[in-house]
Design an enzyme around this catalytic site. Structure first.
Site, PDB file in Angstrom:
ATOM      1  N   HIS A 171      -2.286   7.816   3.680  1.00 25.84           N
ATOM      2  CA  HIS A 171      -3.039   7.164   4.312  1.00 25.84           C
ATOM      3  C   HIS A 171      -2.938   7.199   5.927  1.00 25.84           C
ATOM      4  O   HIS A 171      -2.037   7.337   6.064  1.00 25.84           O
ATOM      5  CB  HIS A 171      -3.348   5.677   4.051  1.00 25.84           C
ATOM      6  CG  HIS A 171      -4.390   4.733   4.436  1.00 25.84           C
ATOM      7  ND1 HIS A 171      -4.662   4.460   5.698  1.00 25.84           N
ATOM      8  CD2 HIS A 171      -5.559   4.339   3.877  1.00 25.84           C
ATOM      9  CE1 HIS A 171      -5.659   3.540   5.763  1.00 25.84           C
ATOM     10  NE2 HIS A 171      -6.289   3.785   4.787  1.00 25.84           N
ATOM     11  N   ASP A 248       4.931   2.174   1.920  1.00 31.52           N
ATOM     12  CA  ASP A 248       3.449   1.916   2.128  1.00 31.52           C
ATOM     13  C   ASP A 248       2.846   1.015   0.817  1.00 31.52           C
ATOM     14  O   ASP A 248       2.669   1.983  -0.151  1.00 31.52           O
ATOM     15  CB  ASP A 248       2.661   2.836   2.878  1.00 31.52           C
ATOM     16  CG  ASP A 248       1.052   2.329   2.760  1.00 31.52           C
ATOM     17  OD1 ASP A 248       1.114   1.423   2.179  1.00 31.52           O
ATOM     18  OD2 ASP A 248       0.473   3.236   3.172  1.00 31.52           O
ATOM     19  N   GLN A 251      -1.283  -0.263  -2.125  1.00 31.21           N
ATOM     20  CA  GLN A 251      -2.020  -0.064  -3.144  1.00 31.21           C
ATOM     21  C   GLN A 251      -1.045  -0.412  -4.447  1.00 31.21           C
ATOM     22  O   GLN A 251      -1.235  -0.426  -5.598  1.00 31.21           O
ATOM     23  CB  GLN A 251      -2.532   1.398  -3.623  1.00 31.21           C
ATOM     24  CG  GLN A 251      -3.598   1.875  -2.485  1.00 31.21           C
ATOM     25  CD  GLN A 251      -4.815   0.914  -2.451  1.00 31.21           C
ATOM     26  OE1 GLN A 251      -5.303   0.257  -3.543  1.00 31.21           O
ATOM     27  NE2 GLN A 251      -5.638   0.978  -1.345  1.00 31.21           N
ATOM     28  N   LYS A 274      -6.064  -6.950   0.074  1.00 32.05           N
ATOM     29  CA  LYS A 274      -6.276  -6.084  -0.935  1.00 32.05           C
ATOM     30  C   LYS A 274      -5.400  -6.586  -2.328  1.00 32.05           C
ATOM     31  O   LYS A 274      -5.646  -6.003  -3.408  1.00 32.05           O
ATOM     32  CB  LYS A 274      -5.616  -4.639  -0.913  1.00 32.05           C
ATOM     33  CG  LYS A 274      -6.134  -3.739   0.149  1.00 32.05           C
ATOM     34  CD  LYS A 274      -5.303  -2.376   0.297  1.00 32.05           C
ATOM     35  CE  LYS A 274      -5.960  -1.745   1.506  1.00 32.05           C
ATOM     36  NZ  LYS A 274      -7.048  -1.067   1.762  1.00 32.05           N
TER      37      LYS A 274
HETATM   38  N1  PMP Z   1      -2.169   2.399   3.154  1.00 33.34           N
HETATM   39  C1  PMP Z   1      -2.647   2.514   1.907  1.00 33.34           C
HETATM   40  C2  PMP Z   1      -2.250   3.271   0.707  1.00 33.34           C
HETATM   41  C3  PMP Z   1      -4.084   2.265   1.812  1.00 33.34           C
HETATM   42  O1  PMP Z   1      -4.767   2.249   0.963  1.00 33.34           O
HETATM   43  C4  PMP Z   1      -4.725   1.355   2.772  1.00 33.34           C
HETATM   44  C5  PMP Z   1      -6.093   0.917   2.818  1.00 33.34           C
HETATM   45  N2  PMP Z   1      -7.035   1.512   2.536  1.00 33.34           N
HETATM   46  C6  PMP Z   1      -3.691   0.996   4.051  1.00 33.34           C
HETATM   47  C7  PMP Z   1      -2.442   1.786   4.066  1.00 33.34           C
HETATM   48  C8  PMP Z   1      -4.189   0.336   5.057  1.00 33.34           C
HETATM   49  O2  PMP Z   1      -4.688  -0.867   4.916  1.00 33.34           O
HETATM   50  P1  PMP Z   1      -5.240  -1.934   6.066  1.00 33.34           P
HETATM   51  O3  PMP Z   1      -6.607  -1.203   6.447  1.00 33.34           O
HETATM   52  O4  PMP Z   1      -5.381  -3.068   5.423  1.00 33.34           O
HETATM   53  O5  PMP Z   1      -4.141  -1.789   7.240  1.00 33.34           O
END
Ligand code: PMP
Length: 457
Positions: A171, A248, A251, A274
């Protein structure tokens, strides 16, 4: 659904369970859906199996309808999850009953606020099986947690010519902070490539480790491919090469048991919003000795022990990293979400979502033969499915589904390099959570057949 018949299921579902789209369930598919739900429950047999029909009543938003009068079919939990009553009430309780600042007031409601905030930290530590609550730093989201590590640990430990290894499936949150760091420090980024099936190429990783990277950072579960990475093995390999590891878990934490001690990583990050918690909540876990050695990220009140006009020294961890008044209500809400998930049982949650994913992939392939699905097969992935209908832009897909109350994400999902890797401009993505039921996947399949019909005309 146990021994209930299909018809019983459909009626119970529409009568009792909030927001269940029973009207769209055709008999043959309802039978499949019933079998999928039964299997999900059987799979969760170790603890109490998850009953998504029952727990849907915990989510008030599932009682709502869209502007066309259609009940909400929420298949975008990977972007942010719905919130159960326990979380809504925890946030509301703070605002109504004991709204006050933490770590300073001596009066009753201030002590109550401090207690609730620290109890949320303890719940978060338990959720991750962290050795101690002091290793949990509250942040606004996974993005902030990664930036904290990149600014604090990174700027002290990465220098000219140092390498950081990432993967091609990150991401942007686990890519851009490292780009800024190596640009500033004249370091290098290397990337573990992925197979066409969406798996990391471990033989290339092995070779990259010969470069002697200082840090390896990877996602636990990909938010586009769904790939469930072998985090323990990746961590062991990195440590053997002398690198630290950041995982990270944005998910992963909402959907499966996560044990930071078993993984053995050095940093683990996730977002509360999430995992059924409020927006503005998230956490960084790191080993005590790392946090103690790291300089502060943001400076100001609460993160200090003593301040003089020309110098200060820092508070103990985790407060050293929590400058200023935090989002107290959000942290308390995240603690309630952690407790809610632990009560359900993370094994049962994972079993439920695994079965839904298998059901979704099978149903979508059968009902829409032209559909393209990305990532590994069910079993090796988390609860989400990215897809394309050939010749139809995912934004059109999402817009047409919206008329039926179906929410899916369309775009690059903050993984532009990954889309480039697969030569894609965009994808649509359906993602699942504890409250997702097979009937919603049937509704998605019916919606996608309608999209194909509209574009075929
Ligand atoms: N890492 C992953 C794998 C994600 O799916 C996401 C959110 N889509 C993030 C990081 C970032 O999360 P946030 O926007 O809550 O900081």
């Amino acid at each position: 659904m146990g021994d209930r018949t299909m018809a019983e299921t459909a009626t119970t579902t529409s009568r009792v369970h909030a927001g269940t789209p029973a009207r769209s369930v055709e008999p043959a598919r309802a039978a499949d859906a019933a079998r999928a739900a039964d299997a999900a429950r059987a799979a969760g047999a170790a603890g109490a199996p998850l009953d998504p029909y029952r727990l849907r009543t915990d989510f008030p938003i599932l009682n709502t309808v869209n502007r066309f009068g259609k009940p909400l079919i929420y298949l975008d939990s990977a972007a942010t999850s719905l919130k159960p009553r326990a979380v809504i009430e925890a946030v509301d309780g703070y605002n109504r009953e004991y709204s006050s600042n933490i770590h300073r007031g001596i009066y009753e409601i201030a002590e109550r606020a401090t207690g609730a905030y620290e109890a949320a930290r303890a719940s978060t530590a338990r959720l991750l099986n962290a050795p101690e609550a002091a290793e949990i730093v509250f942040v606004r989201n996974a993005t902030e947690a990664i930036n904290l590590v990149a600014y604090s640990w990174g700027r002290r430990n990465i220098g000219r010519g140092d390498t950081i290894v990432l993967t091609e499936m990150e991401h942007h949150a686990n890519l851009v902070p490292w780009q800024l760091l190596v640009q500033e420090k004249d370091g290098d980024l290397e990337f573990i490539p992925i197979t066409d099936d969406g798996l990391l190429r471990l033989e290339v990783y092995e070779a990259l480790l010969h470069l002697g990277p200082k840090l390896v950072a990877f996602t636990h579960v990909s938010n586009m491919l769904g790939t469930l990475n072998p985090v323990r093995r990746l961590t062991e390999m990195a440590h053997a090469a002398g690198a630290l590891v950041l995982v990270d878990g944005a998910q992963a934490v909402p959907h499966m048991p996560v044990d930071v001690q078993a993984i053995g990583a050095d940093f683990y990050v996730f977002s509360g919003h999430k995992m059924l918690g409020p927006t503005g909540s998230g956490a960084l876990w790191a080993r005590r000795e790392l946090l103690e050695a790291m300089p502060p990220f943001l400076a100001g009140g609460d993160m200090i022990r003593e301040v003089h006009l020309r110098r200060s020294d820092w508070n103990e961890i985790p407060y050293k990293f929590e400058a200023g008044t935090p989002d107290i209500a959000a942290a308390i809400g995240m603690g309630a979400a952690a407790e809610y998930l632990m009560d359900l049982g993370l094994d049962a949650v994972q079993a439920h979502e695994r079965e839904l994913t298998r059901y979704a992939m099978e149903t979508l392939r059968r009902e829409i033969p032209s559909i393209e699905l990305y990532g590994p097969e069910a079993g090796a992935r988390g609860g989400l499915v990215a897809f394309n209908l050939p010749g139809i832009h995912p934004h059109d897909v999402a817009q047409i589904l919206d008329r039926s109350g179906i929410c899916v994400r369309a775009g690059h999902h903050c993984t532009m390099p990954l889309h480039e890797r697969f030569d894609l401009a965009a994808t649509a993505r359906a993602s699942f959570d504890v409250y997702t039921i097979p009937e919603e996947i049937d509704a998605l399949a019916a919606g996608l057949r309608e999209v194909v019909r509209i574009f075929d005309r």
